[in-house]
Design an enzyme around this catalytic site. Structure first.
Site, short mmCIF file in Angstrom:
data_model
loop_
_atom_site.label_atom_id
_atom_site.label_comp_id
_atom_site.label_asym_id
_atom_site.label_seq_id
_atom_site.Cartn_x
_atom_site.Cartn_y
_atom_site.Cartn_z
N GLY A 239 29.09 -34.54 33.58
CA GLY A 239 29.25 -33.12 33.86
C GLY A 239 29.51 -32.21 32.69
N GLU A 273 30.36 -41.02 32.84
CA GLU A 273 28.92 -41.09 33.14
C GLU A 273 28.20 -39.88 32.55
OE1 GLU A 273 28.92 -41.03 37.42
OE2 GLU A 273 29.99 -42.93 37.59
N PRO A 274 28.26 -39.69 31.25
CA PRO A 274 27.63 -38.51 30.66
C PRO A 274 26.11 -38.63 30.64
CG PRO A 274 28.39 -39.95 28.92
CD PRO A 274 28.83 -40.60 30.21
N GLY A 275 25.44 -37.52 30.91
CA GLY A 275 23.98 -37.52 30.84
C GLY A 275 23.55 -36.41 29.90
N ARG A 276 23.63 -35.18 30.41
CA ARG A 276 23.12 -34.01 29.68
C ARG A 276 23.72 -33.85 28.28
NH1 ARG A 276 21.63 -29.35 32.74
NH2 ARG A 276 23.00 -30.19 34.34
N TYR A 316 16.43 -23.67 38.99
CA TYR A 316 17.81 -23.18 38.83
C TYR A 316 17.88 -21.83 38.14
CZ TYR A 316 18.33 -28.31 39.00
OH TYR A 316 18.23 -29.63 39.32
N CYS A 342 -0.30 -22.75 40.39
CA CYS A 342 -0.56 -21.65 41.32
C CYS A 342 0.69 -21.30 42.12
CB CYS A 342 -1.70 -22.03 42.25
SG CYS A 342 -3.15 -22.46 41.31
N GLU A 343 1.70 -20.82 41.46
CA GLU A 343 2.96 -20.40 42.09
C GLU A 343 3.56 -19.32 41.21
OE1 GLU A 343 5.29 -22.26 44.43
OE2 GLU A 343 4.20 -24.15 44.64
N TYR A 371 16.97 -33.94 32.16
CA TYR A 371 16.40 -33.36 33.38
C TYR A 371 15.11 -32.61 33.09
CZ TYR A 371 21.13 -34.61 34.66
OH TYR A 371 22.30 -35.31 34.84
#
Ligand code: LLP
Length: 422
Positions: A239, A273-276, A316, A342-343, A371
Site C-alpha cells: 500500500g 507485501e509491497p508492490g507499487r 482511476y 473505440c472508446e 499495474y
C-alpha cells in the site's frame, strides 16, 4: 529515485537510449530498469533491517518472470493471489516457504496447489474459506498455516477503487468479529492459526492510516494471545504510495521507522507485501505518435498505445507524467493524449501541457512499472505489447510482442458454422 534520465536531450533507461529499443522492437512497449527495481527493493529491505521481517513482493503489481526472478535472487518472498501467480513464482524457483496467499476468492484447485507447494500461509478472508481450506488440507493429510485478514475499518484516503480497509469493502473479516473467527479456526483440526493479516489499500500517501490499523491490530493480537493463540506473524500488506505527480508519499525509511517504533515488544515476524513502491517508478510505457489533430480548438495527440495497454488513466483517472523521448525547447501546449481504441475513455492524459510533437515522435508514459502490463488486455483485438528489461547498457526482451496467431489461440469455429451460409 529512478534510472530514466536525459543525456543531452535524449531519454535513457540506465545506459540504453529509449529510442534504440523502439527502433529494434517497435512500439508500444514497456521498459523496466533492473537498477531501479533493485534499488527500490533494497530501500524497502534496508528500512526494516533492524526488525524481524519478511518482504513478500506483491506479484500482482508486475508479474513478469524476469522481474520475479530478480526479486527471488534478492531474497524476496511473494504475495500471490491466484494459482497463476503461484505458478509464476514457482517458475523462478522462489522459496514457497516465503509465500503468502491472499485474496477473497481462492478456488479449490488454487488451495490444493498452494498446499502442495508448501506455502508459508494463507491469508483467509471468510469463515467459509476457513472451512474449505481445513477440508482440503484434511483430504491431503496436511495442516494449513493461516492468518485471518482482518478489516480494521480505517480510511486509507486513497482512490475508492483501491481502498480495501473500510468496513463496507468486500475484503477481510470485520475486526470486531475476528476473535470469534479465530476461535472457529482453532476447532478445525487441519488449520494452524499463526498470524494476523491486513491490507488497507493502495497508493497511500500518509503514514497515519497505517498507524491506525497497526494500533487496532496490536489490540487484537493481545486479545488473541490472552485467549491462548500463538501469534507469530503480523502481515501488514502493501500500500505504500509513490510519486506520480505532486504527491509526497513517505519514503520507505520513514515507513520502516514508524513500524519499528509501533511494533516494539510485539514479538512477531512482520510481513510486508509491497508492490507499487518497488516496481511503479521502475517502468515506463513507450508509445509513438500516430497522428495529431485539432478539433474545434482542442488538440489531440493520437498515440499507438491504448487503454488496453495501460488502463490506469481510464479506470482511476490516474495521472502519469508524459515525457518526450527527444526533448526540445519549444513551448508546451495543452493536448489530450489518446489511444486508438473505440472508446471516449481511451486516454493517457487530458489537457496535458506537453512539448509539441508530431507524427512519429516517441512519448514515455512514466511510472508504468506497476499495474501497467499486468492489467493490459486484447480489447479491440490488439496484440499485447512486449516487455523489455534493461540492465546497464543492454536490454532484453522479457516478453515478446504477441502475434496474430496468439490472438486467436484456443478459439475455434464449430462445424455447424463452417462452409455454406446458414
Ligand atoms: N497485498 C494485497 C492483499 C493487495 O490487495 C495489494 C494490492 C497489495 C498487497 C499490493 O499493494 P501495493 O503495495 O501495490 O499498493 N490496480 C490498482 C491497484 C490495485 C491494488 C490491489 N491490491 C492501480 O493500478 O492503482
Amino acid at each position: 529515485m529512478h534510472h530514466f534520465h536525459y543525456k543531452g536531450d535524449e531519454l535513457y533507461c540506465e545506459e540504453v537510449p529509449v529510442n534504440r529499443v523502439a527502433e529494434e522492437v517497435g512500439t508500444p512497449f514497456y521498459l523496466y530498469s533492473t537498477a531501479t527495481l533493485e534499488r527500490h527493493y533494497r530501500a524497502f529491505e534496508d528500512a526494516l533491517q533492524n526488525t524481524d521481517h519478511l518482504v513478500c513482493y506483491s506479484v500482482k503489481a508486475n508479474s513478469n518472470l524476469a522481474v520475479l526472478a530478480l526479486f527471488a535472487r534478492l531474497g524476496s518472498g511473494f504475495d500471490i493471489v491466484s494459482g497463476g501467480e503461484l505458478f509464476r513464482a514457482l517458475q523462478v524457483k522462489s522459496d514457497p516457504g516465503k509465500m503468502v496467499f491472499s485474496g477473497v476468492g481462492k478456488t479449490q484447485d488454487e488451495i490444493r496447489s498452494a498446499l502442495d507447494a508448501g506455502i508459508l500461509m494463507f491469508n483467509v478472508e471468510s469463515l467459509q474459506e476457513l472451512r474449505e481450506i481445513n477440508r482440503i488440507a484434511g483430504e491431503m493429510g496436511k495442516t494449513a498455516r493461516i492468518s485471518l485478514r482482518v478489516n480494521p475499518d480505517v480510511d486509507p484516503r486513497t482512490h475508492p477503487y483501491i481502498s480495501t480497509g473500510l468496513k463496507e469493502s468486500k475484503f477481510g473479516i470485520p475486526i470486531a468479529e475476528a476473535l470469534n473467527a479465530y476461535r472457529l479456526a482453532r476447532t478445525l483440526s487441519h488449520l494452524e492459526p499463526v498470524g494476523v493479516d491486513c491490507h488497507i489499500g493502495s497508493q497511500l500517501t500518509e503514514l497515519s492510516p497505517f498507524e491506525d490499523a497497526l494500533h487496532r491490530l496490536r489490540e487484537l493480537i493481545d486479545s488473541l494471545r490472552e485467549d491462548g493463540f500463538t501469534i507469530r506473524y503480523l502481515d501488514l500488506g502493501g500500500g505504500l504510495g509513490i510519486n506520480y505527480d505532486e504527491e509526497e508519499p513517505p519514503h520507505p525509511t520513514e515507513y520502516g521507522k514508524m513500524l519499528i517504533e509501533k511494533t516494539r515488544g510485539l514479538d512477531c515476524t512482520l510481513i510486508f507485501e509491497p508492490g507499487r513502491v518497488i516496481t511503479g517508478n521502475a517502468g515506463i510505457l513507450v508509445t509513438r505518435i500516430l497522428y495529431t489533430k485539432e478539433n474545434l480548438g482542442k488538440n489531440f495527440t493520437i498515440v499507438d498505445a491504448g487503454m488496453n495497454d495501460m488502463i490506469r488513466p481510464s479506470l482511476y483517472g490516474a495521472y502519469h507524467k508524459i515525457l518526450p523521448v527527444q526533448r526540445s525547447i519549444s513551448e508546451k501546449a495543452a493536448s489530450d493524449v489518446v489511444g486508438p481504441i473505440c472508446e471516449s475513455g481511451d486516454f493517457m492524459a487530458r489537457d496535458r501541457k506537453i512539448q509539441p510533437s508530431g507524427r512519429g515522435d516517441l512519448l514515455a508514459v512514466m511510472s508504468a512499472g506497476a499495474y501497467g502490463f499486468v492489467m493490459s488486455s486484447n480489447y479491440n483485438s490488439r496484440l499485447r505489447v512486449p516487455e523489455i528489461l534493461v540492465s546497464e547498457d543492454r536490454f532484453y526482451v522479457v516478453r515478446s510482442r504477441e502475434t496474430l496467431q496468439d490472438l486467436v489461440h484456443g478459439e475455434s469455429v464449430p462445424d455447424f458454422l463452417r462452409g455454406k451460409a446458414l
